[in-house]
Design an enzyme around this catalytic site. Structure first.
Site, short mmCIF file in Angstrom:
data_model
loop_
_atom_site.label_atom_id
_atom_site.label_comp_id
_atom_site.label_asym_id
_atom_site.label_seq_id
_atom_site.Cartn_x
_atom_site.Cartn_y
_atom_site.Cartn_z
N HIS A 94 50.02 -8.34 -33.18
CA HIS A 94 49.28 -8.54 -34.43
C HIS A 94 49.93 -9.70 -35.19
O HIS A 94 51.16 -9.86 -35.17
CB HIS A 94 49.31 -7.25 -35.26
N GLU A 166 41.57 -12.11 -33.86
CA GLU A 166 41.83 -11.90 -35.28
C GLU A 166 42.26 -13.22 -35.92
O GLU A 166 43.45 -13.56 -35.91
CB GLU A 166 42.95 -10.88 -35.47
P1 PGA Z 1 41.59 -6.51 -42.48
O1 PGA Z 1 42.75 -6.38 -41.36
O2 PGA Z 1 40.39 -5.80 -41.95
O3 PGA Z 1 42.18 -5.85 -43.69
O4 PGA Z 1 41.34 -7.97 -42.66
C1 PGA Z 1 42.49 -6.53 -40.01
C2 PGA Z 1 43.79 -6.58 -39.27
O5 PGA Z 1 44.74 -7.23 -39.74
O6 PGA Z 1 43.92 -5.99 -38.19
#
Ligand code: PGA
Length: 265
Positions: A94, A166
């Site tokens: 992540h 992401e």
């Molecule tokens: P968010 O986070 O939906 O709050 O943008 C997603 C993540 O970081 O996995």
């Protein structure tokens, strides 16, 4: 047809009591959908109690991180081996771990390998920062993150990896609460599938699950899941709110079961 995968990343939020309350509310509100797989990723501390509280027909569990050694003198760490009876998935790489905890491409590669070794499916996060995006480096960044992370796996093992695109600049705590635009999501996810195809062939590139995360909210679900090649979502902030998370699952269900529009006569 693949099941839609929805992974709620609770990040470092909710103590044991708060987590139990959220699980109770989700158990009550989210029905069993055969074509949607709902995964909860609570903090390490609450994984164990929650594993006894969830309705296992409806929910699976993911850890948000683990260390790549199976055991030993690594103060403060928890291994994939310790998690294997508890979770189905572990989120790996992540951006918050890359940025705040200095996880490198090689650390992430070793974690992906450790997950597979311990029979846990990795959810590998890839995505560019704002700086990298502005510099036109999105494709290179995704290429390097993906290729390094998968480099020690066989093709058969790669099939077990879920890839989460992401874009760091769109994550709610970094950005302005807006997800990436559908064409940006589509372009990045097509690139991920292209890279998989180049190395592992067409079939595998289609079989691997690729999901999107960053500012996911129910209102965007239909548009994102409607994009070719998107197999699911990874909401963070919205997964802490039982109503929002329930709405996301509902919207995913509707997107799969959308009635064809009837043309006016
Ligand atoms: P968010 O986070 O939906 O709050 O943008 C997603 C993540 O970081 O996995």
């Amino acid at each position: 047809m693949k099941r839609i995968l929805i992974v709620g990343n609770w990040k470092m939020n909710l103590n044991t009591q708060e987590a139990s309350l959220l699980v109770k509310r989700l158990n009550d509100r989210i029905p069993l959908h055969r074509d949607i797989e709902v995964v909860l990723a609570p903090s390490l501390l609450t994984l164990q109690p929650i594993s006894n509280e969830i309705d296992r027909r409806k929910f699976r569990l993911a850890a948000q991180n683990a260390f790549y050694k199976d055991e030993g003198a690594y103060t403060g760490e928890v291994s994939f081996t310790m998690l294997r009876e508890l979770v189905h998935y572990v989120i790996i790489g992540h951006s918050e771990r890359r940025i705040y905890f200095n996880e490198t491409l090689e650390t992430i590669r070793d974690k992906v390998q450790a997950a597979i070794r311990n029979d846990i499916d990795p959810i590998l996060c890839v995505g560019e920062t704002k700086h990298e995006r502005d510099a036109g480096e999105t494709r290179r960044v995704i290429h390097d993150q993906l290729n390094t992370a998968l480099s020690n796996l066989t093709a058969e093992e790669v099939e077990r990896v879920v890839i989460a695109y992401e874009p760091v600049w769109a994550i709610s705590t970094f950005g302005n609460g807006q997800p990436a635009k559908p064409d940006e999501i589509h372009s990045a996810i097509s690139w991920i599938r292209q890279l998989l195809k180049d190395t592992y062939g067409k079939q595998l590139s289609e079989d691997v699950r690729v999901i999107y995360g960053a500012s996911v909210d129910a209102e965007f679900v239909g548009a994102i899941l409607g994009l070719a090649g998107v197999d699911g979502l990874l909401p963070g902030a919205a997964s802490l709110n039982y109503q929002k998370f329930t709405d996301i699952v509902e919207a995913a269900y509707r997107s799969r079961h959308r009635q064809p529009e009837t043309k006016p006569k």
